[in-house]
Every structure is written in C-alpha cells, then in structure tokens.
Scaffold this motif. Structure first.
Motif, short mmCIF file in Angstrom:
data_model
loop_
_atom_site.label_atom_id
_atom_site.label_comp_id
_atom_site.label_asym_id
_atom_site.label_seq_id
_atom_site.Cartn_x
_atom_site.Cartn_y
_atom_site.Cartn_z
N ALA A 473 -25.66 12.45 -54.46
CA ALA A 473 -26.73 11.50 -54.79
C ALA A 473 -27.05 10.61 -53.59
O ALA A 473 -26.16 9.91 -53.08
N LYS A 474 -28.28 10.62 -53.12
CA LYS A 474 -28.67 9.77 -52.01
C LYS A 474 -28.55 8.30 -52.41
O LYS A 474 -28.87 7.92 -53.53
N GLY A 475 -28.08 7.49 -51.47
CA GLY A 475 -27.89 6.08 -51.75
C GLY A 475 -26.44 5.74 -52.00
O GLY A 475 -25.55 6.57 -51.79
N THR A 476 -26.21 4.55 -52.49
CA THR A 476 -24.85 4.05 -52.69
C THR A 476 -24.52 3.99 -54.18
O THR A 476 -25.20 3.30 -54.94
N SER A 477 -23.50 4.73 -54.58
CA SER A 477 -23.01 4.72 -55.96
C SER A 477 -21.67 4.02 -56.01
O SER A 477 -20.97 3.90 -55.00
N VAL A 478 -21.29 3.56 -57.19
CA VAL A 478 -19.98 2.95 -57.40
C VAL A 478 -19.35 3.58 -58.63
O VAL A 478 -19.98 3.68 -59.69
N LEU A 479 -18.11 4.04 -58.47
CA LEU A 479 -17.32 4.56 -59.59
C LEU A 479 -16.18 3.57 -59.83
O LEU A 479 -15.33 3.36 -58.96
N ARG A 480 -16.17 2.97 -61.00
CA ARG A 480 -15.25 1.87 -61.27
C ARG A 480 -14.00 2.32 -62.01
O ARG A 480 -14.05 3.13 -62.89
N ASN A 481 -12.87 1.71 -61.57
CA ASN A 481 -11.56 1.89 -62.20
C ASN A 481 -11.15 3.37 -62.17
O ASN A 481 -11.18 4.06 -63.19
N VAL A 482 -10.72 3.82 -60.99
CA VAL A 482 -10.47 5.25 -60.77
C VAL A 482 -8.99 5.61 -60.93
O VAL A 482 -8.55 6.64 -60.40
N TYR A 483 -8.22 4.82 -61.67
CA TYR A 483 -6.81 5.14 -61.88
C TYR A 483 -6.64 6.55 -62.44
O TYR A 483 -5.72 7.29 -62.06
N VAL A 484 -7.53 6.96 -63.33
CA VAL A 484 -7.39 8.27 -63.96
C VAL A 484 -7.47 9.39 -62.92
O VAL A 484 -6.81 10.43 -63.05
N ILE A 485 -8.26 9.20 -61.85
CA ILE A 485 -8.33 10.20 -60.79
C ILE A 485 -7.02 10.24 -60.02
O ILE A 485 -6.51 11.31 -59.66
N ASP A 486 -6.45 9.06 -59.78
CA ASP A 486 -5.18 8.99 -59.06
C ASP A 486 -4.04 9.63 -59.86
O ASP A 486 -3.02 9.99 -59.29
N ARG A 487 -4.21 9.77 -61.17
CA ARG A 487 -3.21 10.46 -61.97
C ARG A 487 -3.02 11.89 -61.51
O ARG A 487 -1.92 12.44 -61.60
N GLY A 488 -4.11 12.55 -61.08
CA GLY A 488 -4.05 13.97 -60.84
C GLY A 488 -4.35 14.43 -59.43
O GLY A 488 -4.20 15.62 -59.13
N TYR A 489 -4.78 13.51 -58.55
CA TYR A 489 -5.16 13.89 -57.19
C TYR A 489 -4.52 12.93 -56.19
O TYR A 489 -4.58 11.71 -56.37
N GLU A 490 -3.95 13.49 -55.14
CA GLU A 490 -3.34 12.67 -54.10
C GLU A 490 -4.39 12.30 -53.07
O GLU A 490 -4.89 13.15 -52.33
N ASP A 491 -4.73 11.01 -53.03
CA ASP A 491 -5.58 10.46 -51.98
C ASP A 491 -6.87 11.26 -51.82
O ASP A 491 -7.29 11.60 -50.71
N LEU A 492 -7.53 11.56 -52.95
CA LEU A 492 -8.71 12.42 -52.93
C LEU A 492 -9.84 11.82 -52.10
O LEU A 492 -10.51 12.54 -51.34
N ALA A 493 -10.07 10.50 -52.22
CA ALA A 493 -11.17 9.87 -51.49
C ALA A 493 -11.00 10.03 -49.99
O ALA A 493 -11.94 10.38 -49.27
N THR A 494 -9.79 9.79 -49.49
CA THR A 494 -9.53 9.91 -48.06
C THR A 494 -9.70 11.35 -47.59
O THR A 494 -10.25 11.62 -46.52
N ARG A 495 -9.24 12.28 -48.39
CA ARG A 495 -9.32 13.69 -48.00
C ARG A 495 -10.76 14.18 -48.00
O ARG A 495 -11.17 14.96 -47.13
N LEU A 496 -11.58 13.73 -48.97
CA LEU A 496 -13.00 14.07 -48.94
C LEU A 496 -13.68 13.43 -47.75
O LEU A 496 -14.60 14.01 -47.15
#
Length: 509
Positions: A473-496
């Motif tokens: 999505a072009k522009g700036t998005s915000v995904l709030r309270n991402v604990y559930v992602i951290d449950r299953g992925y190691e440092d996904l944001a940094t790796r992406l």
C-alpha cells in the motif's frame, strides 16, 4: 488536548472495541457511562483523562495507556508501495519448536535444540518449563539446552504464561510419565473460536488418562495400570493431538499403533527427535504410526528442527503482493508443493534450486526465486486439507494474494469459525473482501491498496497478512499492538527491512 490528538485516541478506542466485538453500549456498560459518551470519545469530541484511558484499556483488554515501568505494546509503521529485493532465509518452525520443548520432558538426559526461533510462543513455553524446575539455557543466539530435574515442581507451574499459549496442551503427553495427577491451565493463544480439547481426551483415554475440565484448569489423572489394547484411532487428524499421542506412547514399554495420525511437518520433526531418543517408529510421514516405546530414556541428544513452511509462505506472499523479485532460501518444499501448484495455476512465476537436506537430515529444502507475476483468480476455491493438502495456516495468505489477482476468489477456512472474519480487515487497506459466513469470503481483485491504521487482529496469520498488505500500500500505514506476530515470527519487521521494506517499530509515549 488538540483535536487531532483526540481524533487519534478516538480511532484507537473504536478499532479496539470493534476488534473485541463490542458495541458502544456494551463498552459504556463496562465503563459505567453512557453510549453517547463512548460515541463522543470515538469521534474525538471529548477530552479524556489517563484514568479514563486506563479503564477503557482494561475493558477492552488492550494497552491504550500504561502506568509505571510496564512497557506498552509495540506497533509497526510501514511505508509501502515499493518492490522488495535481495535474499532471505526461512527460520526454523515455530510449531516444531514448541512440540520439541515439551518432548524434552521425556528425556532424563540433556536435550540441545539447534536453531530455535526466539519467538514469544517459545518464550511462554520456556517460562512454563522453568517454573516446574527445568533448566533451560540459551547457548548463543538460537541454540537451547534443556535439563529436567529428577522431580518436577508441578505445583509451581506458571499459570499466567501457560494461559497465553495453546501450546501448553502439548504438556499433556509427556507429563503423563512424570505424574499420575496434575493440572494444566486452560490454553490460550490465538482467538480463533471454539477449539475443543475433546480429541486430546479421546486420544489419551487408552493410556488410562482422564481429563476433567474444572474452573480454570484441566484436571488430569492417569491409571498407570492401563495401556492401549488395540490401535488408537484419532477422531481428528490434528497435529497437536497426534503429538500428544506420540509422546504418551514414547515411554511405554509397549508397541502402540496410532491411526488417522497427522503427517504434517511438526509431527515429522517430533518423530525424528523421538528416534534420537531411541524410540523406534514406523510409518513416519504417513497416517499410521507404530511406536515402539521405551520405559526409560536418559541420553544426551542434539536436534535441529526444520524450517517453517508457514514462514516460507509468508515471505513468498510478501514478494507476490509487492510484485517483487526476491530469493527465499531454505524452503521446506515438501510442505509447500500444493500451495505452489495452486499459485502456478494463478500465474505465479518462479524458479527453484535443486533439493538439499535440512539440518535434521530428513526434510527436503529448496531455494525459490520469485518473479513479478500477473495473477488471475483460481477456478476452484482455496481450502485447506490435512497434509499433504494445502496447509491450514497458509489459507489466510491467499486472501492477500487473491486481492492482487484478476477476478473473484473463494476462500473457505473450514477449520476455524472466526479466522475468516479477520480477513475482512484487508478492506481497510483498499481490498474487496466479502464475508459470506464465519468460514468463507469472496475476494475480488485486483486491489488498489491504500495506507491505513489498523489494530492487529488477535490471530497470528491474519495479522501477518495485514502487515504484508501494508507493504503493497502506497503511503504510511500503522499496525497496532503486534505481540501476536512476535508469537510466531522472529524479528520479522527487521528481516523484511533487509529486503528493502520500510518498517519502523515504535511505542506510544
């Protein structure tokens, strides 16, 4: 407070309320106020104190405001609309890791697990294991050494940690060999609707196990004089059910046959580990498992869980929705062959390396290089089946993929009665997802993605789907309270971000 800030707070309250499935009237009752007051807050037309925000956060079970030294939830700010490039390696399996952690209780010796993903789901199980006396030590970044005590302190079990993960159910099988009576807290984890433990009870009953649900706990008792007298037939081909039956059989000095068993990736990893412990198994990778158990297991072993096919699918989806050429390395191909076959029918273009073995010596891996592709909707519906069918946890990723394809796709998630509902959150980013019932959605594409601020749903895979859509999505998005992602992925944001994604973690002040 400024009008903009009040509107921002109001949007957070509204999104959190809707995510919990509450009406304004229901939230007002929880706060002992009026529906009109809640409406004014959500519209950004009423000043709110920290006390009111804290009460709203408690009512909605979300960290809108934090007091003292407690750290607030992590959010992600995503600047999307750019293609990705480069190479990324798939981490080891979350679901295999938690099963192996629990299976370490079968071994009186030292268990060393290599390459374990450092994720919140693993952390919760480690908290539970440590609370009952297990020595669990990280060796470097991702290797883990486990040593059980001679006698477990089951009375000291960390209930708070246990309630935050459904994986705690995997303690049923191994604890049967440690105690004739114990209690396990009700399992938590993703909010995916009613997930019965009845298949676990049925699978363990031939071992003399009785499970009774009381207030807040499962009370478990075992008659040690009872052993299976015939083949155990599982009432559902579930992964964790199969794993519990395997671990219950592993330390019996007997031969146990398990039919209608799952042959999925995490079950195979557990089988390979049990073989290292000296448990002889026949039928690994099939739906009939024969377990030649051992009453005593005390050995020092090392094992490397294989790569995660669900994470691999996540990374492939990131490439598809952003129309990117990237290399995804160490993909466990035997657990993604159906998904890739469906994607090829939709027009996905990619190349694969020659197969090679994972560190466990068994799982087949390949490296996949994606190419920007023009996709069209599949003729048939997208639906999961037990392995070797399309994986249940990979179904949500097809919602984002179908959103960039030409035409209408039907996605049928028949396993979980609530998960399909979370896929409609893609509409906030410009998708056209129509909920037909709690299990089915239409997805009409292609999508002109647009940036938005979204509250993370309380389900792991739909949450990641939203993050991946934000990359497109072009522009700036915000995904709030991402604990559930951290449950299953190691440092996904940094790796992406290593692929060129612009993702910034942040916390509210």
């Amino acid at each position: 407070m400024s009008d903009a800030y009040l509107q921002h707070i109001g949007a957070l309250v509204r999104d959190a309320r809707k995510q919990r499935g509450l009406t304004q009237t229901q939230l007002a009752e929880a706060l002992s106020t009026s529906q009109s007051a809640v409406a004014r807050i959500e519209q950004g037309k009423q000043n709110v104190s920290l006390e009111i925000l804290a009460r709203i956060g408690t009512a909605l079970d979300t960290g809108l405001v934090q007091f003292g030294t407690k750290i607030g939830p992590t959010h992600l700010r995503v600047v999307g609309g750019q293609p990705l490039s480069g190479s990324i390696e798939v981490k080891s399996s979350k679901n295999a890791a938690v099963a192996l952690l629990c299976a370490s209780l079968l071994n009186d010796g030292r268990t060393t697990l290599r390459g374990v993903a450092r994720i919140e789901e693993v952390n919760r199980i480690l908290e539970v294991l440590r609370s009952i006396g297990v020595s669990a030590t990280w060796l470097g970044d991702n290797d883990l050494e486990l040593r059980p005590p001679a006698v477990l302190n089951l009375e000291g079990l960390d209930e708070e940690a246990a309630r935050r993960t459904r994986s705690v159910l995997l303690l049923l099988g191994p604890l049967l060999h440690r105690s004739a009576a114990f209690a396990l807290p009700y399992a938590g984890g993703c909010q995916l609707g009613t997930r019965t433990v009845e298949p676990h009870k049925t699978a363990l009953r031939p071992f003399g196990v009785k499970v009774v649900a009381t207030e807040g706990n499962y009370q478990v008792e075992r008659d040690t004089s009872v052993t299976p007298q015939r083949a155990i037939v599982l009432t559902e081909r579930g992964d964790t059910v199969t794993e519990n039956a395997l671990m219950a059989a592993a330390r019996l000095d007997a031969v146990t046959v398990i039919r209608n068993a799952s042959s999925n990736y995490m079950v195979q990893d557990l089988c390979f580990f049990l073989e290292l412990l000296g448990v002889h198994l026949e039928g690994v990778g099939t739906t009939t498992l024969t377990v030649h158990g051992r009453s005593q297991i005390a050995c020092d072993v090392e094992y490397s869980p294989s790569e995660d096919p669900i994470e691999a699918m996540s990374l492939l989806t990131a490439a598809i929705v952003t129309s990117s050429a990237i290399e995804v390395r160490r993909v466990p191909i035997e657990f993604l062959e159906v998904e890739l076959a469906v994607l090829e029918e939709m027009g996905f273009e990619h190349t694969r390396s020659q197969e090679y073995a994972a560190e466990n010596g068994h799982t087949r891996l390949v490296d996949i290089t994606t190419r920007p592709s023009v996709l069209h909707a599949p003729i048939d519906k997208i639906h999961p089946l037990p392995f070797p069918g399309l994986n249940i946890d990979n179904v949500p990723f097809f919602a984002a993929i179908a959103a960039v394809a030409q035409g209408r796709s039907l996605i049928h998630d028949w396993v979980y009665e609530n998960r399909a509902i979370y896929l409609t959150e893609l509409n906030r980013l410009g998708a056209h997802v129509t909920l037909l019932d709690p299990h089915r959605v239409w997805v009409d594409g292609p999508t002109h993605w647009s940036a938005a601020e979204v509250m993370c749903p309380p389900a792991l895979r739909p949450a990641v789907v939203l993050l991946l859509a934000m990359l497109a999505a072009k522009g700036t998005s915000v995904l709030r309270n991402v604990y559930v992602i951290d449950r299953g992925y190691e440092d996904l944001a940094t790796r992406l971000s290593s692929l060129g994604a612009q993702i910034e973690p942040f916390r509210d002040i």
